[in-house]
Design an enzyme around this catalytic site. Structure first.
Site, PDB file in Angstrom:
ATOM      1  N   ALA A   1      -4.062   7.798  -4.756  1.00  0.00           N
ATOM      2  CA  ALA A   1      -2.661   7.394  -4.930  1.00  0.00           C
ATOM      3  C   ALA A   1      -2.700   5.933  -5.366  1.00  0.00           C
ATOM      4  CB  ALA A   1      -1.911   7.555  -3.622  1.00  0.00           C
TER       5      ALA A   1
ATOM      6  N   GLY B   1       0.825  -1.212   0.000  1.00  0.00           N
ATOM      7  CA  GLY B   1       0.000   0.000   0.000  1.00  0.00           C
ATOM      8  C   GLY B   1       0.849   1.247   0.000  1.00  0.00           C
ATOM      9  N   ASN B   2       0.237   2.380   0.253  1.00  0.00           N
ATOM     10  CA  ASN B   2       0.983   3.642   0.305  1.00  0.00           C
ATOM     11  C   ASN B   2       0.417   4.512   1.429  1.00  0.00           C
ATOM     12  OD1 ASN B   2      -1.137   5.486  -0.840  1.00  0.00           O
ATOM     13  ND2 ASN B   2      -0.920   4.062  -2.566  1.00  0.00           N
ATOM     14  N   ARG B   3       1.049   5.664   1.631  1.00  0.00           N
ATOM     15  CA  ARG B   3       0.720   6.475   2.809  1.00  0.00           C
ATOM     16  C   ARG B   3      -0.431   7.457   2.580  1.00  0.00           C
ATOM     17  NH1 ARG B   3       4.908   6.364   6.569  1.00  0.00           N
ATOM     18  NH2 ARG B   3       6.931   5.754   5.708  1.00  0.00           N
ATOM     19  N   SER B   4      -1.090   7.414   1.453  1.00  0.00           N
ATOM     20  CA  SER B   4      -2.145   8.393   1.201  1.00  0.00           C
ATOM     21  C   SER B   4      -3.234   8.329   2.282  1.00  0.00           C
ATOM     22  CB  SER B   4      -2.779   8.132  -0.168  1.00  0.00           C
ATOM     23  OG  SER B   4      -3.885   8.971  -0.336  1.00  0.00           O
TER      24      SER B   4
END
Ligand code: CTP
Length: 417
Positions: A281, A210-213
């Site tokens: 994102a 995943g990502n930090r959005s």
């Protein structure tokens, strides 16, 4: 207000076109649900063009979105005009064998029925009993007008004029005024679809990449577009806890997980969108294989994960958009030894081809999850970047300013015949 206009199969179905136009003129969004036989009188493309939304008659279309339930649940008002004796009988009996009758059975919104049929059918004891049943359940019945019917005959059974149907329906829900959003919002009458948050790519049933959005910027945009009068759909990837809980109830939320889910949801939404804002994102890669059960450690060895490339959702939307549809991309960039973040953003914009690119410099982790942000809005004319505006403030401030830039650049709503 979100209005469902049911159209049954009678010669007066053509008048539904004027009902749609009138409702949209005063700022309501209209989803048309014809019965299959209504389409013998007026084609689906006419209803789609006038309502700006896809039209289907079948409960088996868009099954993944549970369309027959969702349309009814989302409605603020259901109008059936014209309602034939057959459709009235089915509703009275509680049947649900097409999308319209299923919608009526699932909705809790007020239902307005405008019957139209030959006088003999209207006066038949079966119809009289069915109408009495509907009235007893709180359905609002607009008495048919007396006048010329399909053939040379005349009598009660004629569908009242579209303005009268709309006035009666709005009075039935206590709203004979144009909706608040119709009174001058910059995006009134527009349908805006916003993606927000970070996609998650499954590795196995419990793990993901995943990502930090946080989703804050996309959600702020959805809120700003709604405040400007738009009908808003938020396609929500993973967002921070609580962010979705206090959104206005009439922003519809489509939750998604992965980039492929996002692509599917956005392509579906594209059919009826005037504006698409891709603030999500998006993971560019996903694991080539997703474990059906939890992956296990194997000894002291490291682990390799093969990734395959995801589609570029934004580029796909730009490639398949219809004329006048306005598409906005986002880019969080960092600079390096060879290029500034701004230069990378300009290059990305040219590659993707949207109408606007909102870019922020995340070199020092300045954007993700923070309330205050600074963005540069790049506007393109063909390949040429024609202006760049720097906007700073809270994510809500930025969302309002970006929304205003979008509204200024939209082509005016086409006048319908
Ligand atoms: N985007 C998308 N599909 C992808 C990747 C990105 O639709 N697979 C969209 C994002 O929602 C955003 C814009 O494209 O509106 C730019 O996203 P970004 O991740 O910066 O672009 P990438 O194409 O992934 O570029 P990079 O090579 O810098 O990762």
């Amino acid at each position: 207000m979100r209005v469902v206009l049911g159209v049954a199969g009678g010669i007066a179905a053509y008048k539904a076109a004027h009902v749609i136009r009138r409702l949209r003129e005063i700022g309501h969004t209209v989803t048309v649900v014809p019965t299959p036989s209504a389409l013998e009188f007026v084609g689906a493309p006419t209803f789609e063009a006038l309502s700006g939304r896809p039209v289907t008659t079948d409960v088996f279309d868009f099954v993944d979105q549970v369309n027959h339930v969702r349309i009814g649940q989302d409605a603020d008002l259901v109008i059936i005009a014209p309602a034939t004796a057959n459709t009235i009988a089915k509703i009275a009996a509680g049947m649900a064998d097409d999308l319209l009758t299923a919608t009526v059975l699932t909705t809790t919104a007020p239902v307005v029925v405008a019957p139209a049929m030959h006088t003999e059918m209207w006066l038949n004891p079966a119809t009289v009993a069915n109408i009495a049943t509907l009235r007893s359940r709180g359905v609002h019945i607009l008495e048919p007008a007396v006048g010329r019917l399909t053939g040379p005959d005349s009598g009660p059974g004629r569908l009242p004029e579209p303005e009268d149907i709309v006035a009666f329906a709005l009075a039935a829900v206590g709203s004979d005024e144009p909706s608040a959003s119709a009174q001058g919002g910059a995006l009134t009458g527009r349908r805006v679809v916003v993606s927000a948050g970070g996609t998650r790519e499954a590795l196995d049933p419990v793990r993901f990449l995943g990502n930090r959005s946080s989703g804050k910027q996309g959600i702020a945009l959805a809120r700003a577009a709604h405040a400007a009068g738009a009908e808003v759909e938020l396609v929500a990837a993973h967002v921070d806890t609580g962010l979705l809980s206090d959104l206005p109830a009439d922003i519809s939320i489509t939750p998604i997980e992965s980039t492929l889910d996002l692509q599917e949801a956005m392509e579906t939404a594209q059919a009826s969108a005037d504006v698409i804002i891709m603030a999500a994102a998006v993971a560019d890669y996903r694991p080539a294989e997703v474990g059906e059960s939890k992956l296990k450690k194997s000894g002291d060895e490291g682990m390799r994960i093969d990734l395959v490339q995801n589609p570029d959702v934004l580029a796909g939307l730009v490639a398949s958009r219809r004329p006048g549809q306005f598409i906005v991309g986002f880019a969080a960039e960092t600079g390096d030894a060879t290029h500034t973040a701004h230069e990378y953003a300009v290059e990305k914009f040219r590659r993707k081809g949207a109408d606007l690119l909102v870019f922020n410099d995340v070199s020092a982790d300045r954007a993700f999850g923070h309330d205050v942000t600074e963005v540069v809005v790049l506007a393109a004319d063909g390949d040429e970047v024609v202006d760049a505006a720097r906007l700073a403030g809270t994510k809500d401030d930025v969302a309002q300013k970006v929304t205003a830039v979008i509204a200024e650049r939209l082509t005016p709503v086409e006048s319908t015949p």
